[in-house]
Design an enzyme around this catalytic site. Structure first.
Site, short mmCIF file in Angstrom:
data_model
loop_
_atom_site.label_atom_id
_atom_site.label_comp_id
_atom_site.label_asym_id
_atom_site.label_seq_id
_atom_site.Cartn_x
_atom_site.Cartn_y
_atom_site.Cartn_z
N CYS A 1 0.82 -1.21 0.00
CA CYS A 1 0.00 0.00 0.00
C CYS A 1 0.86 1.27 0.00
O CYS A 1 1.55 1.54 -0.98
CB CYS A 1 -0.96 -0.05 1.19
SG CYS A 1 -2.41 0.99 1.00
N HIS B 1 -3.40 -6.14 2.10
CA HIS B 1 -3.36 -6.26 3.55
C HIS B 1 -4.01 -7.60 3.88
O HIS B 1 -4.35 -8.36 2.99
CB HIS B 1 -4.16 -5.13 4.20
CG HIS B 1 -3.70 -3.75 3.85
ND1 HIS B 1 -2.53 -3.23 4.33
CD2 HIS B 1 -4.23 -2.79 3.07
CE1 HIS B 1 -2.38 -1.99 3.87
NE2 HIS B 1 -3.40 -1.70 3.10
#
Lengths: 258, 492
Positions: A94, A208
């Site tokens: 990310c 994630h």
């Protein structure tokens, strides 16, 4: 055996359970008698990147990212870029992934520079891309090291499962390969079906979840690559019982692809 | 109010009441949200109109953890002081839930049958709730990461709260947790009056920085805070070494706290002009801080300290928060403790492992610098636990938070863990990596068989500790109600 992992700005960049990746690497090393030394890289730290076998760079809140950006560019980015070129194993998720690219163009038109280690750039979007994600990856084609040794069977195709939550859309240049094809979810930009980027032994993606605990094949791929780079290509990984991990992976893949 | 809008409001109330009746008759659940949704379609201002008619005004309470318990404590405190309180006790804390509560408490002419409104309010719904109810008192309890897929980042929530609070007039009061830097900083530059509460017993400092703390960097300049005391996560006594921003001095202080295992705790609180000591029949540090917050709000609303004390000493928690249930007339005891985000889960694990490690101690005198606040005895490895993790909307669809929570405390302490829920397998992996041996982890996704197996594996004399997420708790509770072990939640 010992491996050293640089954990980039763990106190600022630690959103969405990204520390699970560190827990996974540490435990999977420990269960095999390998010591994983975690070097925290914080604002003001001095790091000898040449001694780092692995690095992890997670996502953070916008405020966290802006607090570490200057330090990262001034103090660490050069050494880190060199280490990546020399085959250090790196996982960036990310925000960490975005900062390894060329730049981030915010939706207000501001161009925030990246390190340029990965040939990708990111454009901010108004709508967040949120949800479960599955990407199909050909792990054996990742990175520059040799294929795994005989006592450990690595599947050629694995389905990596995670959870994405990002507003940035990341686009690939010719200098990176794709980590995998998106089967469920948005992926890097929600447009071209690409999920994650690979350059040498560095992987950047939006998974994630945490990524590594539930995708032990990828965790082991990273550990093996780091071990072989440090101790020679004859080093092999002792097999572990992955029943719970693979069950968690399979349950989600089946639910999402159903 | 014009005649037309009055008629519209009345129609909305009737519509809401009808929806509620239908919902219950058809067993669609407690009817806690649907009436609000429907009524708001008829009259978008129905909540504003109904709450404006409350003579004692409105109190809003928000925060990440503890809001249901704290609001419930405050509701009991206010009732003990003779107030008729309308209160969203079933935990329906979205704007539709607040509306449904107001409708259910209005008579056929749209007049409230209460003196005051007391609403626990969802973090994201708080700004709108504040705009519609014009509260006389607001309490913000804490701010931790929670359901990032739904609420967004912690900073986003704090900014929205700040903006909402800034609109309150000088006649309103804002009560804030001094120990949470993100919450305490909301008090800066408000027109409303600001009061603080905080924990002042140094024996509860954990001594180690939490790795998932969300607000450990100065709200004003970004430098890392120095903590003289860190209780958990980012909660403690902080000072910014760069700009000097620091914990405000609390008006209501929890000066001494003695934890007595899963039974409860002894609290000694001070406030301007007095002090009180009480026994709280709820376990854990966080419940003591909930009681502190309820006390601060009760005092600010003019309730007699003796009434606050009497109420808290006889308090029992909301369903599933910390609830003791017996598995049938001759069955073993169970303790249900809701977990829903990293800090809450970590604190619950800490409560369980500490409660089962420490014998009840005689109240030791607090002394600065002494972090040993209880006598350690030999560790028990006999904890029996059922953890149920769902990833439905109300739980948060992202279960990444399991990796931000500390389940490591369970390693070496559990004799058996059953995991269930739509994310049972994720929880099993989390426990394995927390150091619980795989052979002690039983994966049973469905709630009824999970409960059966967990109970079957429970030796005589032991308690089954059940840690569910929100919807897993509702499922489990429905199962327990079906067996006649508890009542349905809307009867609660």
């Amino acid at each position: 055996m010992q491996l050293t992992l640089a954990h980039l700005y763990g106190s600022h960049m630690n959103i969405y359970g990204d520390r699970g990746n560190i827990i996974s690497l540490r435990q999977r090393c420990a269960w095999r008698g390998i010591e994983l030394r975690v070097l925290p890289v914080d604002v003001g730290s001095t790091i000898d990147w040449a001694e780092c076998d692995m690095a992890f760079f997670g996502g953070g809140q916008d405020s966290g990212q802006s607090l570490i950006a200057d330090d990262f560019f001034q103090r660490q980015s050069e050494g880190l870029a060199r280490a990546v070129e020399h085959g250090m194993v790196m996982l960036a998720i990310c925000g960490g992934y975005q900062m390894l690219g060329h730049y981030f163009l915010t939706h207000t038109g501001e161009k925030l520079p990246g390190v340029g280690v990965l040939d990708v750039h990111t454009v901010g979007g108004k709508q967040r891309l949120i949800g479960n994600i599955v990407i199909e990856s050909k792990l054996t084609q990742l990175g520059s090291t040799e294929l795994p040794t005989a006592n450990y069977q690595l599947p050629t195709d694995i389905r990596l499962v995670g959870f994405e939550n990002h507003s940035g859309r990341t686009y690939h240049g010719p200098g990176v390969r794709s980590l995998g094809r998106v089967l469920v979810g948005h992926g890097d930009n929600g447009e071209d079906g690409v999920g994650g980027a690979v350059y040498r032994n560095t992987i950047g993606c939006y998974l994630h979840g945490s990524l590594l605990p539930k995708n032990p094949q990828l965790a082991d791929h990273l550990i093996r690559t780091a071990l072989q780079r440090r101790y020679g290509s004859s080093v092999s990984l002792a097999p572990l019982d992955n029943t719970l991990e693979l069950q968690a992976q399979r349950v989600m893949v089946e639910r999402l692809l159903a | 109010m014009g005649l037309a809008s009055q008629a519209r409001s009345l129609l909305a109330v009737s519509a809401g009441k009808a929806t509620s009746a239908i919902s219950r008759t058809l067993r669609l659940g407690g009817g806690t949200n649907a009436p609000g949704t429907f009524a708001r379609q008829v009259d978008p201002h129905v909540l504003e109109r109904l709450t404006a008619a409350l003579p004692g005004g409105v109190v809003l309470l928000s925060g990440t953890n503890g809001k249901t318990t704290t609001t419930r404590m405050l509701a009991e405190v206010l009732r003990a002081s003779g107030q008729r309180v309308l209160h969203n006790r079933a935990g329906a804390n979205l704007i539709t839930g607040l509306t449904a509560t107001a409708i259910a408490n209005a008579d056929g002419l749209g007049r409230p049958r209460a003196d005051m409104g007391l609403f626990e309010t969802d973090e994201a719904a708080f700004p709108q709730a504040l705009a519609e109810t014009h509260p006389r008192l607001v309490l913000i309890h804490n701010l931790f990461r929670d359901q990032l897929d739904r609420y967004g980042e912690v900073d986003t929530v704090a900014k929205a709260w700040k903006k909402a609070l800034a609109s309150l007039p000088a006649t309103s009061t804002v009560i804030l947790n001094a120990d949470d830097p993100a919450v305490a900083d909301l008090g800066a530059d408000l027109t409303a009056q600001v009061r603080y509460y905080g924990l002042d017993d140094p024996r509860h400092a954990s001594g180690s920085a939490a790795h998932i703390a969300d607000s450990q960097f100065c709200r004003r300049c970004g430098a890392p805070y120095n903590y003289a005391l860190l209780f958990y996560a980012h909660i403690g006594h902080y000072t910014c070494p760069r700009c000097g921003h620091c914990r405000p001095e609390p008006d209501v202080r929890l000066a001494r706290l003695d934890l007595h295992g899963t039974e409860g705790s002894q609290l000694y609180m001070t406030y301007p002009g007095g002090a009180m000591e009480l026994h709280l029949p709820l376990p854990g540090l966080y419940n003591a801080v909930n009681a502190l917050a309820a006390t601060a709000a009760g005092l600010a609303l003019g309730v007699e300290p003796i009434r606050i004390r009497g109420t808290l000493e006889n308090f029992s928690a909301a369903f599933g928060r910390i609830e003791r249930v017996q598995a049938g007339p001759d069955g073993p005891p169970m303790l249900i403790a809701l977990i829903k985000n990293p800090v809450g889960a970590s604190e619950t694990v800490r409560m369980l492992t500490q409660a089962n490690r420490e014998p009840r101690t005689q109240n030791p005198e607090p002394s600065v610098g002494n972090t040993q606040y209880a006598v350690r005895s030999a560790q028990h490895t006999n904890l029996h636990v059922l953890i149920a993790i769902n990833d439905k909307f109300a739980d948060g669809t992202d279960v990444s938070w399991l990796w931000d929570a500390d389940f490591e405390g369970l390693a070496g302490r559990v004799a058996g863990i059953t995991v269930s829920g739509t994310r049972a397998e994720d929880m099993a992996v989390r426990l394995k990596y927390a150091g619980v041996p795989s052979e002690h982890i039983r994966v049973v996704p469905e709630s009824a068989p999970a409960l059966d197996q967990a109970l079957a594996g429970l030796p005589g004399g032991e308690t089954l500790y059940i840690l569910p997420t929100y919807t897993a708790m509702l499922e489990l509770r429905a199962e327990l109600a079906g067996r006649g072990w508890v009542r349905h939640f809307w009867e609660d």
